[in-house]
Scaffold this motif. Structure first.
Motif, PDB file in Angstrom:
ATOM      1  N   ARG A  36       0.833  -1.218   0.000  1.00  7.78           N
ATOM      2  CA  ARG A  36       0.000   0.000   0.000  1.00  7.78           C
ATOM      3  C   ARG A  36       0.853   1.248   0.000  1.00  7.78           C
ATOM      4  N   GLN A  37       1.894   1.265   0.857  1.00  5.26           N
ATOM      5  CA  GLN A  37       2.716   2.471   0.964  1.00  5.26           C
ATOM      6  C   GLN A  37       3.520   2.713  -0.305  1.00  5.26           C
ATOM      7  N   LEU A  38       3.978   1.662  -0.938  1.00  6.22           N
ATOM      8  CA  LEU A  38       4.719   1.831  -2.185  1.00  6.22           C
ATOM      9  C   LEU A  38       3.827   2.433  -3.270  1.00  6.22           C
ATOM     10  N   LYS A  39       2.544   2.102  -3.251  1.00  4.20           N
ATOM     11  CA  LYS A  39       1.603   2.708  -4.203  1.00  4.20           C
ATOM     12  C   LYS A  39       1.376   4.181  -3.882  1.00  4.20           C
ATOM     13  N   LEU A  40       1.265   4.504  -2.579  1.00  5.40           N
ATOM     14  CA  LEU A  40       0.959   5.868  -2.156  1.00  5.40           C
ATOM     15  C   LEU A  40       2.160   6.794  -2.260  1.00  5.40           C
ATOM     16  N   GLU A  41       3.229   6.402  -1.591  1.00  2.61           N
ATOM     17  CA  GLU A  41       4.428   7.243  -1.556  1.00  2.61           C
ATOM     18  C   GLU A  41       5.623   6.400  -1.136  1.00  2.61           C
ATOM     19  N   GLY A  42       6.291   5.829  -2.111  1.00  3.75           N
ATOM     20  CA  GLY A  42       7.420   4.942  -1.858  1.00  3.75           C
ATOM     21  C   GLY A  42       8.595   5.608  -1.176  1.00  3.75           C
ATOM     22  N   GLU A  43       8.681   6.929  -1.240  1.00  2.00           N
ATOM     23  CA  GLU A  43       9.783   7.648  -0.586  1.00  2.00           C
ATOM     24  C   GLU A  43       9.769   7.466   0.927  1.00  2.00           C
ATOM     25  N   LEU A  44       8.634   7.060   1.483  1.00  5.66           N
ATOM     26  CA  LEU A  44       8.535   6.878   2.926  1.00  5.66           C
ATOM     27  C   LEU A  44       8.837   5.441   3.355  1.00  5.66           C
ATOM     28  N   VAL A  45       9.372   4.672   2.436  1.00  7.77           N
ATOM     29  CA  VAL A  45       9.901   3.342   2.763  1.00  7.77           C
ATOM     30  C   VAL A  45      11.412   3.451   2.582  1.00  7.77           C
ATOM     31  N   VAL A  46      12.152   3.136   3.640  1.00  4.72           N
ATOM     32  CA  VAL A  46      13.603   3.253   3.577  1.00  4.72           C
ATOM     33  C   VAL A  46      14.255   1.929   3.952  1.00  4.72           C
ATOM     34  N   VAL A  47      15.439   1.717   3.405  1.00  2.75           N
ATOM     35  CA  VAL A  47      16.193   0.502   3.700  1.00  2.75           C
ATOM     36  C   VAL A  47      17.592   0.873   4.176  1.00  2.75           C
ATOM     37  N   ALA A  48      18.144  -0.007   4.989  1.00  2.00           N
ATOM     38  CA  ALA A  48      19.542   0.111   5.407  1.00  2.00           C
ATOM     39  C   ALA A  48      20.295  -1.020   4.735  1.00  2.00           C
ATOM     40  N   GLU A  49      21.418  -0.666   4.126  1.00  2.00           N
ATOM     41  CA  GLU A  49      22.215  -1.677   3.453  1.00  2.00           C
ATOM     42  C   GLU A  49      23.654  -1.619   3.956  1.00  2.00           C
ATOM     43  N   LEU A  50      24.264  -2.795   3.982  1.00  2.25           N
ATOM     44  CA  LEU A  50      25.662  -2.943   4.370  1.00  2.25           C
ATOM     45  C   LEU A  50      26.389  -3.694   3.269  1.00  2.25           C
ATOM     46  N   GLU A  51      27.650  -3.353   3.084  1.00  2.00           N
ATOM     47  CA  GLU A  51      28.458  -4.108   2.140  1.00  2.00           C
ATOM     48  C   GLU A  51      29.315  -5.085   2.930  1.00  2.00           C
ATOM     49  N   GLU A  52      29.184  -6.362   2.577  1.00  2.00           N
ATOM     50  CA  GLU A  52      29.961  -7.431   3.206  1.00  2.00           C
ATOM     51  C   GLU A  52      30.484  -8.348   2.116  1.00  2.00           C
ATOM     52  N   ASP A  53      31.760  -8.591   2.125  1.00  2.00           N
ATOM     53  CA  ASP A  53      32.365  -9.497   1.145  1.00  2.00           C
ATOM     54  C   ASP A  53      31.970  -9.125  -0.286  1.00  2.00           C
ATOM     55  N   SER A  54      32.075  -7.853  -0.599  1.00  2.00           N
ATOM     56  CA  SER A  54      31.754  -7.307  -1.927  1.00  2.00           C
ATOM     57  C   SER A  54      30.290  -7.492  -2.324  1.00  2.00           C
ATOM     58  N   GLU A  55      29.452  -7.772  -1.352  1.00  7.41           N
ATOM     59  CA  GLU A  55      28.020  -7.934  -1.612  1.00  7.41           C
ATOM     60  C   GLU A  55      27.254  -6.932  -0.749  1.00  7.41           C
ATOM     61  N   VAL A  56      26.293  -6.253  -1.349  1.00  9.10           N
ATOM     62  CA  VAL A  56      25.457  -5.313  -0.609  1.00  9.10           C
ATOM     63  C   VAL A  56      24.214  -6.053  -0.144  1.00  9.10           C
ATOM     64  N   LYS A  57      23.955  -5.981   1.179  1.00 15.85           N
ATOM     65  CA  LYS A  57      22.815  -6.685   1.768  1.00 15.85           C
ATOM     66  C   LYS A  57      21.885  -5.676   2.404  1.00 15.85           C
ATOM     67  N   ILE A  58      20.595  -5.884   2.240  1.00 13.36           N
ATOM     68  CA  ILE A  58      19.615  -5.086   2.965  1.00 13.36           C
ATOM     69  C   ILE A  58      19.459  -5.716   4.341  1.00 13.36           C
ATOM     70  N   VAL A  59      19.713  -4.919   5.379  1.00 16.07           N
ATOM     71  CA  VAL A  59      19.681  -5.430   6.750  1.00 16.07           C
ATOM     72  C   VAL A  59      18.593  -4.779   7.598  1.00 16.07           C
ATOM     73  N   GLY A  60      17.918  -3.773   7.035  1.00 15.24           N
ATOM     74  CA  GLY A  60      16.846  -3.115   7.773  1.00 15.24           C
ATOM     75  C   GLY A  60      15.867  -2.444   6.834  1.00 15.24           C
ATOM     76  N   VAL A  61      14.620  -2.363   7.285  1.00 16.13           N
ATOM     77  CA  VAL A  61      13.554  -1.725   6.524  1.00 16.13           C
ATOM     78  C   VAL A  61      12.681  -0.939   7.488  1.00 16.13           C
ATOM     79  N   ALA A  62      12.274   0.250   7.084  1.00 16.93           N
ATOM     80  CA  ALA A  62      11.317   1.036   7.864  1.00 16.93           C
ATOM     81  C   ALA A  62      10.238   1.537   6.914  1.00 16.93           C
ATOM     82  N   ILE A  63       9.012   1.428   7.374  1.00 21.43           N
ATOM     83  CA  ILE A  63       7.866   1.892   6.594  1.00 21.43           C
ATOM     84  C   ILE A  63       7.238   3.059   7.345  1.00 21.43           C
ATOM     85  N   GLY A  64       7.175   4.188   6.676  1.00 22.72           N
ATOM     86  CA  GLY A  64       6.509   5.354   7.231  1.00 22.72           C
ATOM     87  C   GLY A  64       5.305   5.703   6.390  1.00 22.72           C
ATOM     88  N   THR A  65       4.433   6.504   6.946  1.00 21.53           N
ATOM     89  CA  THR A  65       3.269   6.985   6.211  1.00 21.53           C
ATOM     90  C   THR A  65       2.870   8.338   6.771  1.00 21.53           C
TER      91      THR A  65
END
Length: 144
Positions: A36-65
């Protein structure tokens, strides 16, 4: 660590993170809210990413509205292997910036049975009881 807005390519890794981080019931509700939030306003969904062993991993997600000029933290999830490393705080700060850019009147925490456990953590970030909006239980109407 990099905290940024959600991209379409984040959907599968974010879904896997939510499955690893949340109960099955909470995950189902969160995935529906994410869509629903991605349809309304995707800018209010954020992710945290880390680079480990030359690979970028998403390690956190927050959904705002935003509703009625109030910003809400709906759901925050950090992969269990990466908790207590400041990732949740970074996600909250990023969403807070986005809320401030949109000049919301208040920033609230949308609390339900799944988020009650993190309310003390939010208190450590300066959010008190006045910032918590608890979900109302929907009643089933029985006609006789």
């Amino acid at each position: 660590m990099n905290v940024r807005s959600f991209r379409l390519s984040d959907y599968m890794p974010a879904t896997e993170l939510l499955k690893a981080s949340l109960s099955e019931e909470c995950c189902e509700k969160t995935l529906a809210a994410l869509a629903r939030q991605l349809k309304l306003e995707g800018e209010l969904v954020v992710v945290a990413e880390l680079e480990e062993d030359s690979e970028v991993k998403i390690v956190g997600v927050a959904i705002g509205t935003i509703d009625s000029n109030n910003g809400y933290y709906y759901r925050l999830a950090v992969h269990p292997d990466y908790r207590s490393q400041g990732i949740g705080k970074a996600l909250v700060q990023k969403l807070e910036q986005k809320f401030q850019q949109r000049q919301v009147r208040n920033i609230m925490i949308a609390a339900d049975e799944h988020t009650e456990v993190v309310l003390p953590w939010f208190e450590q970030l300066g959010y008190g009881a006045q910032h918590v909006l608890r979900s109302l239980k929907k009643l089933r109407i029985v006609t006789g």
